[in-house]
Design a protein around this motif. Structure first.
Motif, PDB file in Angstrom:
ATOM      1  N   ILE A 179      -7.874   7.959   8.928  1.00 51.73           N
ATOM      2  CA  ILE A 179      -8.222   9.377   9.037  1.00 51.73           C
ATOM      3  C   ILE A 179      -7.450   9.953  10.216  1.00 51.73           C
ATOM      4  O   ILE A 179      -7.512   9.406  11.329  1.00 51.73           O
ATOM      5  N   PHE A 180      -6.754  11.057   9.937  1.00 54.02           N
ATOM      6  CA  PHE A 180      -5.936  11.695  10.957  1.00 54.02           C
ATOM      7  C   PHE A 180      -6.708  12.813  11.653  1.00 54.02           C
ATOM      8  O   PHE A 180      -7.562  13.484  11.049  1.00 54.02           O
ATOM      9  N   GLY A 181      -6.399  13.033  12.918  1.00 55.31           N
ATOM     10  CA  GLY A 181      -6.838  14.237  13.598  1.00 55.31           C
ATOM     11  C   GLY A 181      -6.046  15.434  13.098  1.00 55.31           C
ATOM     12  O   GLY A 181      -5.064  15.278  12.356  1.00 55.31           O
ATOM     13  N   SER A 182      -6.443  16.614  13.522  1.00 59.10           N
ATOM     14  CA  SER A 182      -5.837  17.845  13.001  1.00 59.10           C
ATOM     15  C   SER A 182      -4.529  18.217  13.695  1.00 59.10           C
ATOM     16  O   SER A 182      -3.878  19.178  13.294  1.00 59.10           O
TER      17      SER A 182
ATOM     18  N   PRO B 263      -3.242  28.087  -6.597  1.00 58.60           N
ATOM     19  CA  PRO B 263      -2.691  28.518  -5.296  1.00 58.60           C
ATOM     20  C   PRO B 263      -3.216  27.694  -4.120  1.00 58.60           C
ATOM     21  O   PRO B 263      -2.495  27.499  -3.130  1.00 58.60           O
ATOM     22  N   SER B 264      -4.439  27.159  -4.222  1.00 59.20           N
ATOM     23  CA  SER B 264      -5.004  26.342  -3.141  1.00 59.20           C
ATOM     24  C   SER B 264      -4.247  25.021  -2.965  1.00 59.20           C
ATOM     25  O   SER B 264      -4.454  24.317  -1.962  1.00 59.20           O
ATOM     26  N   GLN B 265      -3.398  24.685  -3.913  1.00 58.23           N
ATOM     27  CA  GLN B 265      -2.611  23.457  -3.813  1.00 58.23           C
ATOM     28  C   GLN B 265      -1.249  23.693  -3.174  1.00 58.23           C
ATOM     29  O   GLN B 265      -0.450  22.767  -3.053  1.00 58.23           O
ATOM     30  N   THR B 266      -1.003  24.917  -2.740  1.00 58.52           N
ATOM     31  CA  THR B 266       0.190  25.201  -1.944  1.00 58.52           C
ATOM     32  C   THR B 266       0.097  24.427  -0.645  1.00 58.52           C
ATOM     33  O   THR B 266      -0.881  24.569   0.101  1.00 58.52           O
ATOM     34  N   SER B 267       1.076  23.558  -0.400  1.00 58.09           N
ATOM     35  CA  SER B 267       1.002  22.660   0.749  1.00 58.09           C
ATOM     36  C   SER B 267       2.305  21.886   0.863  1.00 58.09           C
ATOM     37  O   SER B 267       3.198  22.010   0.023  1.00 58.09           O
ATOM     38  N   VAL B 268       2.396  21.078   1.912  1.00 50.68           N
ATOM     39  CA  VAL B 268       3.463  20.094   2.011  1.00 50.68           C
ATOM     40  C   VAL B 268       2.850  18.733   1.683  1.00 50.68           C
ATOM     41  O   VAL B 268       1.826  18.354   2.270  1.00 50.68           O
ATOM     42  N   TYR B 269       3.471  18.024   0.762  1.00 52.82           N
ATOM     43  CA  TYR B 269       2.949  16.732   0.314  1.00 52.82           C
ATOM     44  C   TYR B 269       3.820  15.603   0.847  1.00 52.82           C
ATOM     45  O   TYR B 269       5.034  15.612   0.707  1.00 52.82           O
TER      46      TYR B 269
ATOM     47  N   SER C  47      -3.144   3.680  -2.982  1.00 51.75           N
ATOM     48  CA  SER C  47      -3.050   2.512  -3.842  1.00 51.75           C
ATOM     49  C   SER C  47      -2.865   1.293  -2.951  1.00 51.75           C
ATOM     50  O   SER C  47      -1.852   1.171  -2.274  1.00 51.75           O
ATOM     51  N   ALA C  48      -3.862   0.420  -2.943  1.00 46.94           N
ATOM     52  CA  ALA C  48      -3.796  -0.752  -2.068  1.00 46.94           C
ATOM     53  C   ALA C  48      -2.797  -1.777  -2.595  1.00 46.94           C
ATOM     54  O   ALA C  48      -2.256  -2.573  -1.828  1.00 46.94           O
ATOM     55  N   SER C  49      -2.584  -1.787  -3.894  1.00 48.83           N
ATOM     56  CA  SER C  49      -1.642  -2.731  -4.485  1.00 48.83           C
ATOM     57  C   SER C  49      -1.289  -2.242  -5.885  1.00 48.83           C
ATOM     58  O   SER C  49      -1.943  -1.342  -6.430  1.00 48.83           O
ATOM     59  N   GLU C  50      -0.278  -2.839  -6.439  1.00 46.36           N
ATOM     60  CA  GLU C  50       0.137  -2.473  -7.787  1.00 46.36           C
ATOM     61  C   GLU C  50      -1.046  -2.622  -8.742  1.00 46.36           C
ATOM     62  O   GLU C  50      -1.739  -3.631  -8.729  1.00 46.36           O
ATOM     63  N   GLY C  51      -1.298  -1.581  -9.532  1.00 46.61           N
ATOM     64  CA  GLY C  51      -2.377  -1.634 -10.506  1.00 46.61           C
ATOM     65  C   GLY C  51      -3.702  -1.093 -10.027  1.00 46.61           C
ATOM     66  O   GLY C  51      -4.659  -1.008 -10.803  1.00 46.61           O
ATOM     67  N   THR C  52      -3.794  -0.709  -8.745  1.00 44.36           N
ATOM     68  CA  THR C  52      -5.051  -0.153  -8.224  1.00 44.36           C
ATOM     69  C   THR C  52      -4.797   1.191  -7.573  1.00 44.36           C
ATOM     70  O   THR C  52      -3.770   1.398  -6.924  1.00 44.36           O
ATOM     71  N   THR C  53      -5.748   2.123  -7.784  1.00 45.73           N
ATOM     72  CA  THR C  53      -5.701   3.409  -7.094  1.00 45.73           C
ATOM     73  C   THR C  53      -7.119   3.801  -6.699  1.00 45.73           C
ATOM     74  O   THR C  53      -8.080   3.436  -7.387  1.00 45.73           O
ATOM     75  N   ASP C  54      -7.234   4.544  -5.597  1.00 44.76           N
ATOM     76  CA  ASP C  54      -8.547   4.989  -5.129  1.00 44.76           C
ATOM     77  C   ASP C  54      -8.449   6.394  -4.582  1.00 44.76           C
ATOM     78  O   ASP C  54      -7.396   6.804  -4.069  1.00 44.76           O
ATOM     79  N   LYS C  55      -9.583   7.110  -4.663  1.00 43.06           N
ATOM     80  CA  LYS C  55      -9.622   8.473  -4.158  1.00 43.06           C
ATOM     81  C   LYS C  55      -9.670   8.482  -2.646  1.00 43.06           C
ATOM     82  O   LYS C  55     -10.280   7.619  -2.023  1.00 43.06           O
ATOM     83  N   GLY C  56      -9.033   9.507  -2.087  1.00 41.06           N
ATOM     84  CA  GLY C  56      -9.119   9.750  -0.664  1.00 41.06           C
ATOM     85  C   GLY C  56     -10.076  10.881  -0.372  1.00 41.06           C
ATOM     86  O   GLY C  56     -11.066  11.085  -1.073  1.00 41.06           O
ATOM     87  N   GLU C  57      -9.721  11.665   0.636  1.00 46.06           N
ATOM     88  CA  GLU C  57     -10.605  12.732   1.110  1.00 46.06           C
ATOM     89  C   GLU C  57     -10.619  13.951   0.197  1.00 46.06           C
ATOM     90  O   GLU C  57     -11.641  14.601   0.028  1.00 46.06           O
ATOM     91  N   VAL C  58      -9.450  14.285  -0.423  1.00 43.55           N
ATOM     92  CA  VAL C  58      -9.331  15.517  -1.207  1.00 43.55           C
ATOM     93  C   VAL C  58      -8.665  15.248  -2.560  1.00 43.55           C
ATOM     94  O   VAL C  58      -7.584  15.745  -2.849  1.00 43.55           O
ATOM     95  N   PRO C  59      -9.306  14.498  -3.472  1.00 44.73           N
ATOM     96  CA  PRO C  59      -8.656  14.109  -4.732  1.00 44.73           C
ATOM     97  C   PRO C  59      -8.732  15.140  -5.862  1.00 44.73           C
ATOM     98  O   PRO C  59      -7.992  15.026  -6.845  1.00 44.73           O
TER      99      PRO C  59
ATOM    100  N   SER D 182       0.822  -1.212   0.000  1.00 45.38           N
ATOM    101  CA  SER D 182       0.000   0.000   0.000  1.00 45.38           C
ATOM    102  C   SER D 182       0.853   1.258   0.000  1.00 45.38           C
ATOM    103  O   SER D 182       1.865   1.337   0.691  1.00 45.38           O
ATOM    104  N   MET D 183       0.399   2.228  -0.787  1.00 46.20           N
ATOM    105  CA  MET D 183       1.079   3.528  -0.830  1.00 46.20           C
ATOM    106  C   MET D 183       0.031   4.632  -0.827  1.00 46.20           C
ATOM    107  O   MET D 183      -1.104   4.432  -1.294  1.00 46.20           O
ATOM    108  N   TYR D 184       0.416   5.803  -0.305  1.00 47.13           N
ATOM    109  CA  TYR D 184      -0.534   6.879  -0.060  1.00 47.13           C
ATOM    110  C   TYR D 184       0.096   8.233  -0.400  1.00 47.13           C
ATOM    111  O   TYR D 184       1.301   8.408  -0.276  1.00 47.13           O
ATOM    112  N   TRP D 185      -0.758   9.167  -0.780  1.00 46.93           N
ATOM    113  CA  TRP D 185      -0.360  10.571  -0.896  1.00 46.93           C
ATOM    114  C   TRP D 185      -1.239  11.412   0.021  1.00 46.93           C
ATOM    115  O   TRP D 185      -2.479  11.316  -0.019  1.00 46.93           O
ATOM    116  N   TYR D 186      -0.572  12.245   0.863  1.00 48.79           N
ATOM    117  CA  TYR D 186      -1.251  13.158   1.766  1.00 48.79           C
ATOM    118  C   TYR D 186      -0.805  14.589   1.468  1.00 48.79           C
ATOM    119  O   TYR D 186       0.288  14.815   0.985  1.00 48.79           O
TER     120      TYR D 186
END
Lengths: 114, 114
Positions: free
Chosen positions: B103-106, A83-89, A49-61, A31-35
């Motif tokens: 799901i993470f807390g803030s 500009p709303s995508q300014t963040s730490v990933y 992504s739960a496994s190779e070849g699969t991806t799913d939306k999270g909270e803010v896709p 499993s791999m994730y983007w936050y």
């Protein structure tokens, strides 16, 4: 054993530009994730992504796409940065075993969109 | 949708005193509850976790308690030290066989006063 690596560390984009954030893990996790992390908002899941070849939306896709290139690599693409995508990933990987799922995070990418 | 509420958002304690951070989750199916510590400019790292069939877990100066009926869990740090200063995140996780829904807390910014 590098764990989870991310590139680049820093990036400045202009509104409308595109870019891809790269992530790789050498722990053989399925499993791999983007936050994204914004001040006072904690960590919000963009895609996973739960496994190779699969991806799913999270909270803010919205505004993002992902590719699970192989078991090791999971990339995040911004097609038209805002500009709303300014963040730490942060990218993370994990393996659910024995009722435990530890997320191993990469060092993060600080993105500024002007 | 599911969410995790975390309180307080900031906490300042005298060195040597105890600190308590509390979280409430909404998804009663959550079955795994990790806590992550994030030092300034660093990536989040797991410090302790608890599974849903356990009420309390201790690891040296840190402990976590879980009340499944109330959907509430807490982090306790005793004999606080300067190196405990960081942002702490709780998380509620639903473990599947193939991936986790987390799901993470803030976050709580903990400052230790000398």
């Amino acid at each position: 054993n590098a764990g989870v690596t991310q590139t680049p560390k820093f990036q400045v984009l202009k509104t409308g530009q595109s870019m891809t954030l790269q992530c790789a893990q050498d722990m053989n996790h399925n499993s791999m994730y983007w936050y994204r992390q914004d001040p006072g908002m904690g960590l919000r899941l963009i895609y996973y992504s739960a496994s190779e070849g699969t991806t799913d939306k999270g909270e803010v896709p919205n505004g993002y796409n992902v590719s699970r290139l192989n078991k090791r690599e999971f990339s995040l693409r911004l097609e038209s940065a805002a500009p709303s995508q300014t963040s730490v990933y942060f990218c993370a990987s994990s393996e659910s075993t024995g009722g435990v799922d530890t997320q191993y995070f990469g060092p993060g990418t600080r993105l500024t969109v002007l | 949708g599911e969410n995790v509420e975390q309180h307080p958002s900031t906490l300042s304690v005298q060195e040597g005193d105890s600190a308590v951070i509390k979280c409430t989750y909404s998804d009663s199916a959550s079955n795994y509850f990790p806590w992550y510590k994030q030092e300034l400019g660093k990536r989040p790292q797991l410090i302790i976790d608890i599974r849903s069939n356990v009420g309390e877990k201790k690891d040296q100066r840190i402990a976590v308690t879980l009340n499944k009926t109330a959907k509430h869990f807490s982090l306790h740090i005793t004999e606080t030290q300067p190196e405990d200063s960081a942002v702490y995140f709780c998380a509620a996780t639903l473990l599947y066989s193939s991936a986790s829904k987390i799901i993470f807390g803030s976050g709580t910014r903990l400052s230790i006063r000398p």
